[in-house]
Enzyme design. Structure first.
Site, short mmCIF file in Angstrom:
data_model
loop_
_atom_site.label_atom_id
_atom_site.label_comp_id
_atom_site.label_asym_id
_atom_site.label_seq_id
_atom_site.Cartn_x
_atom_site.Cartn_y
_atom_site.Cartn_z
N ILE A 248 0.83 -1.21 0.00
CA ILE A 248 0.00 0.00 0.00
C ILE A 248 0.87 1.26 0.00
CG2 ILE A 248 -1.71 1.32 1.32
CD1 ILE A 248 -2.83 -1.45 2.27
N ARG B 6 -3.94 1.01 10.78
CA ARG B 6 -4.62 0.44 11.94
C ARG B 6 -4.65 1.49 13.04
NH1 ARG B 6 -6.51 -2.66 9.05
NH2 ARG B 6 -6.39 -4.93 9.01
N ASP C 101 -8.99 6.64 8.75
CA ASP C 101 -9.93 5.62 8.28
C ASP C 101 -10.03 4.51 9.32
OD1 ASP C 101 -11.65 4.46 6.22
OD2 ASP C 101 -10.11 2.91 6.05
N GLN D 260 -13.16 2.25 5.51
CA GLN D 260 -13.72 1.97 4.19
C GLN D 260 -12.66 2.01 3.09
OE1 GLN D 260 -16.22 5.80 3.82
NE2 GLN D 260 -15.51 5.51 1.73
P1 NAD Z 1 2.75 -4.90 3.58
O1 NAD Z 1 3.09 -6.05 4.46
O2 NAD Z 1 2.86 -5.05 2.11
O3 NAD Z 1 3.62 -3.63 4.00
C1 NAD Z 1 3.84 -3.24 5.33
C2 NAD Z 1 5.19 -2.56 5.39
O4 NAD Z 1 5.39 -2.07 6.71
C3 NAD Z 1 6.35 -3.52 5.08
O5 NAD Z 1 7.19 -2.96 4.08
C4 NAD Z 1 7.06 -3.65 6.41
O6 NAD Z 1 8.47 -3.83 6.29
C5 NAD Z 1 6.73 -2.32 7.05
N1 NAD Z 1 6.93 -2.33 8.50
C6 NAD Z 1 6.72 -3.36 9.39
N2 NAD Z 1 7.07 -2.97 10.62
C7 NAD Z 1 7.51 -1.69 10.50
C8 NAD Z 1 8.01 -0.75 11.44
N3 NAD Z 1 8.18 -1.06 12.73
N4 NAD Z 1 8.37 0.48 10.97
C9 NAD Z 1 8.24 0.79 9.66
N5 NAD Z 1 7.77 -0.06 8.74
C10 NAD Z 1 7.40 -1.28 9.16
O7 NAD Z 1 1.27 -4.47 3.99
P2 NAD Z 1 0.25 -3.60 3.12
O8 NAD Z 1 -0.56 -4.49 2.26
O9 NAD Z 1 0.98 -2.46 2.52
O10 NAD Z 1 -0.73 -3.10 4.28
C11 NAD Z 1 -0.29 -2.21 5.29
C12 NAD Z 1 -1.33 -2.12 6.38
O11 NAD Z 1 -2.50 -1.48 5.86
C13 NAD Z 1 -1.85 -3.48 6.86
O12 NAD Z 1 -1.03 -4.00 7.89
C14 NAD Z 1 -3.24 -3.16 7.36
O13 NAD Z 1 -3.16 -2.91 8.75
C15 NAD Z 1 -3.60 -1.87 6.66
N6 NAD Z 1 -4.77 -2.01 5.78
C16 NAD Z 1 -5.82 -1.17 5.95
C17 NAD Z 1 -6.93 -1.28 5.13
C18 NAD Z 1 -8.11 -0.36 5.27
O14 NAD Z 1 -9.18 -0.63 4.71
N7 NAD Z 1 -7.99 0.75 5.98
C19 NAD Z 1 -6.97 -2.26 4.15
C20 NAD Z 1 -5.85 -3.09 3.97
C21 NAD Z 1 -4.76 -2.97 4.81
#
Ligand code: NAD
Length: 336
Positions: A155, A234, A258, A296
């Site tokens: 993301i 989150r 969100d 959302q």
């Molecule tokens: P992802 O696993 O592809 O990317 C997460 C990134 O965060 C990774 O590159 C990881 O190295 C990094 N990370 C982990 N710990 C860290 C730290 N201590 N400091 C800095 N970076 C750190 O995940 P994604 O698919 O990009 O999703 C990210 C987050 O988005 C998910 O964990 C989820 O909580 C959230 N999300 C929200 C929605 C929504 O509807 N609002 C939907 C999907 C996901």
């Protein structure tokens, strides 16, 4: 396989039922969230399909294991709401949908940034009242601003790609830098530097012990006065009382959310006829420079279709082979 789907909304049923035409599982759609009180509804189902606010504690997992549950299929990417160590102890496999539409969340992130900057909700409310004044609606050109992206996985990278199109200066922070971000013009810096130099800070790291309340009194003290904070990841990444203090003092200039740490009792329900019991959330709603949407960001047709397909595919793989590439274990906590 017999699957009990908790926290079912009409759209979940629609997309899961359609995707199931290709899988043929026996699905029971249940409206309640999975809680200790509703746990008995899971009895007799080897697979449970859960969403973001179906919290599974060690105690609940022990009881589920005794009742024959073998698979927890999360129809989301995050897994911070499941006690993974307890699931492993009780031989319950947890699977998730690691990627469905990073674009959906990234685009919603930009929607929040643009709405806050150009005061779209305020402007719209005014025009409906025939107030065509522009006072108080002054924005800035996004191309003149520095945006800090915390967490540059799927993301975060999608956000960086969109921001590159807006010509923003991009700073990034991640435990594991991503070459694609650098290719798009992003520069990796320390978390402290990102907080101090960004006009807009957007959170895209998962919630884990290393990121819990990463936005707190101390980190907010480092930001530029008037900076914007966006959280579509989150709720637990933010210590909300600290953010409220920062908004009150004017240090934090805008907030787009969100997700909210205590969203479990609020989001995804129509509570318009009830009295809001969460005073912290109520305080957030009083600021004109705060926009909140109720989790959302993921909510697009493409994402729901992908989530439904992958969730059922995950269950089929575990049922037929005992293995699945989307299993989550404690090793994933804080690791890439
Ligand atoms: P992802 O696993 O592809 O990317 C997460 C990134 O965060 C990774 O590159 C990881 O190295 C990094 N990370 C982990 N710990 C860290 C730290 N201590 N400091 C800095 N970076 C750190 O995940 P994604 O698919 O990009 O999703 C990210 C987050 O988005 C998910 O964990 C989820 O909580 C959230 N999300 C929200 C929605 C929504 O509807 N609002 C939907 C999907 C996901």
């Amino acid at each position: 396989m017999k699957i009990a789907v908790f926290s079912t909304k009409s759209y979940d049923e629609e997309f899961l039922a359609k995707a199931n035409e290709a899988f043929g599982h026996e699905i029971k759609f249940l409206e309640p969230r999975l809680t200790i009180e509703t746990l008995s509804l899971a009895s007799g189902y080897p697979a449970l399909c859960l969403f973001v606010n179906d919290v599974l504690t060690a105690d609940m997992l022990e009881r589920l294991s005794e009742a024959g549950t073998r698979i927890i299929a999360l129809r989301c990417a995050g897994f911070n709401h499941i006690d993974l160590a307890a699931a492993q102890r009780h031989n319950i496999m947890v699977v998730r949908v690691p990627a469905y539409s990073p674009q959906a969340v990234a685009e919603h992130t930009l929607a929040l940034i643009l709405c806050l900057n150009r005061r779209i909700t305020r402007a719209h409310a005014r025009v409906r009242e025939s107030n065509f004044s522009l006072a108080g609606l002054l924005g800035f050109d996004l191309s003149t601003r520095t945006v800090g992206v915390v967490g540059t996985g799927k993301i975060g990278l999608a956000v960086v790609k969109i921001l590159a199109g807006f010509d923003c200066k991009i700073l990034a922070y991640d435990l594991y830098p991503n070459k694609e971000v650098v290719k798009k013009g992003g520069t990796y810096v320390s978390f402290e530097e990102l907080m101090a130099q960004s006009d807009i800070i957007s959170l895209h790291c998962p919630l884990n012990p290393g990121t819990h309340h990463i936005i707190n009194e101390e980190s907010l003290a480092q930001i530029k006065t008037g900076a914007m904070l966006i959280n579509t990841s989150r709720g637990g990444l933010i210590d909300t009382p600290s953010v409220i203090r920062s908004l009150k003092s004017g240090k934090l200039g805008y907030l787009g959310l969100d997700v909210y740490e205590e969203e479990g009792d609020l989001f995804f329900e129509d509570l318009s006829g009830a009295v809001l019991q969460d005073d912290v959330f109520a305080r957030l709603l009083t600021f004109s420079n705060v926009i909140i949407t109720a989790h959302q960001a993921f909510f697009t047709e493409q994402a729901l279709g992908e989530i439904a397909h992958t969730t059922l595919q995950n269950i089929t793989e575990l049922e037929t082979t005992g293995k699945c590439g989307n299993v989550v274990t404690t090793e994933l906590l804080g690791a890439k």
